[in-house]
Enzyme design. Structure first.
Site, PDB file in Angstrom:
ATOM      1  N   GLU A 115      37.794 149.260  -3.407  1.00 62.26           N
ATOM      2  CA  GLU A 115      37.314 149.694  -4.194  1.00 62.26           C
ATOM      3  C   GLU A 115      37.327 148.813  -6.057  1.00 62.26           C
ATOM      4  OE1 GLU A 115      37.245 153.119  -4.429  1.00 62.26           O
ATOM      5  OE2 GLU A 115      38.907 153.739  -3.003  1.00 62.26           O
TER       6      GLU A 115
ATOM      7  N   TRP B 254      30.254 155.154  -3.299  1.00 59.08           N
ATOM      8  CA  TRP B 254      31.319 154.612  -2.161  1.00 59.08           C
ATOM      9  C   TRP B 254      30.877 154.644  -0.847  1.00 59.08           C
ATOM     10  CZ3 TRP B 254      35.455 152.563  -0.841  1.00 59.08           C
ATOM     11  CH2 TRP B 254      36.461 152.476  -0.088  1.00 59.08           C
TER      12      TRP B 254
ATOM     13  N   TYR C   7      35.266 159.760   7.319  1.00 56.95           N
ATOM     14  CA  TYR C   7      36.628 158.957   6.521  1.00 56.95           C
ATOM     15  C   TYR C   7      36.740 160.211   5.730  1.00 56.95           C
ATOM     16  CZ  TYR C   7      37.415 156.387   1.948  1.00 56.95           C
ATOM     17  OH  TYR C   7      38.743 156.278   1.378  1.00 56.95           O
TER      18      TYR C   7
END
Length: 195
Positions: A43, A51, A21
């Site tokens: 988000e 995350w 990522y």
């Protein structure tokens, strides 16, 4: 022996999907509205979580939320909400699911007003990524900025949910409105060359 590339200090090298990522997506300027919507929903889902928790569920989110098509998500009904809340592949928080649907509706309104969500959001950085030149350690990373404050305030006024300045700053980093790669990160220069 080949020396591994230097990466941002927040990257956990023991998690290959996290490394991928960082190396392939984080901070790359986004100009596709569906990607904007995907990151906005993810988000918001992250609020109060890491995350990485959301990243591991990303494929499940894509399936559950119809590939992040805002037109489809905006029309979700009570039956679909119940289905989502029973889905172990996503974060089953009623407020976050409701916010995703509401945000899809507001997202479409922004598209209608500005021609695209992309045209709307990039105005907050004058159309070019903001580059930070002092990021070396985790302590150097801010959690908000004047730009995220302004964007958050505007989104809230438009009726969006789960769009506080901290969430929005993370969003702006992810989609490349900020190039917040550390000064010695190998991705920093590559992204500077995209601008």
């Amino acid at each position: 022996m080949i020396t591994p590339p230097c990466r941002c200090p927040w990257v956990d090298l023991s998690k290959p999907d996290y490394v991928a990522y960082h190396d392939q997506e984080w901070g790359v300027p986004v100009h596709d509205d569906r990607q904007h919507f995907e990151f906005l929903i993810l988000e918001g889902a992250q609020a109060g979580l890491s995350w990485y928790t959301v990243l591991r569920k990303r494929q499940s989110y894509r399936a559950a939320f119809d590939g992040f098509d805002p037109e489809l998500v905006a029309r979700y009904d009570a039956e679909k909400v119940a289905e989502l809340l029973a889905n172990p592949g996503i974060i089953r928080n009623r407020l976050k699911v409701a916010a995703a649907i509401l945000n899809a509706q507001k997202f479409i309104e922004v598209q209608a007003e500005f021609g695209s969500f992309d045209a709307y959001i990039w105005r907050f950085v004058d159309g070019r990524p903001i580059v930070r030149n002092q990021l070396r350690t985790l302590a150097d990373y801010p959690t908000t900025s004047p730009e995220s404050d302004a964007l958050s305030r505007d989104l809230i006024q438009r009726g969006f949910k789960f769009v506080g300045s901290t969430i929005i700053y993370a969003h702006m980093q992810a989609i490349g409105l900020f190039n917040d790669h550390a000064v010695d990160c190998f991705r920093r220069r590559a992204l500077l060359e995209l601008c």
